[in-house]
Design an enzyme around this catalytic site. Structure first.
Site: not given
Length: 137
Positions: A14-17, A19
């Site tokens: 995932t990314d920082a969010g 997602i």
């Protein structure tokens, strides 16, 4: 009928969010194709060492529809849509596993991946061995 491979979304996907980072769908698709070949009796390492060739990705086209998130359970599918003497086009999907029994999975990402067969030593295009092609009939 499509081959289905389960994948859990981990923090590293995932990314920082929280997602799934878009490029990681390519990794999920690669894993599913590898396990699909294995389910058909083909180890990619054995294809190279015993039969002198290997599949390489020559084209990928993906469409992102909805995001997958941290801890989601996905089903990644793989199915041949076009078969030639030297290349295959494989339709793939990333589906969100339904939370309730009997519910339909949610389509998150879909794409086509074209793989070509190459000589394992020189990486030049070659014909897919007949015993491999016959498996996809």
């Amino acid at each position: 009928m499509a081959f289905t491979f389960p994948v859990r979304v981990y923090w590293e996907d995932t990314d920082a969010g929280g997602i799934v980072f878009y490029a990681n769908y390519l990794k999920f698709f690669e894993r599913a194709r590898t396990e699909w070949l294995r389910s058909l009796g083909f180890s990619q390492q054995a294809l190279r060492t015993e039969h002198g060739g290997m599949f390489v990705v020559s084209q990928a086209q993906l469409q992102y529809l909805r995001p997958a998130r941290l801890d989601d359970e996905l089903w990644i599918t793989a199915q041949v849509s076009e078969k030639g003497r030297a290349a295959l086009t494989i339709e793939q999907q990333a589906l969100l596993k339904p939370q309730q029994a009997g519910a339909a999975p949610t389509l998150l990402c879909q794409g086509q991946v074209r793989v070509g067969w190459v000589d394992g030593t020189h990486l030049r295009p070659a014909r897919i061995p007949n015993f491999v092609l016959e498996t996809f009939a």
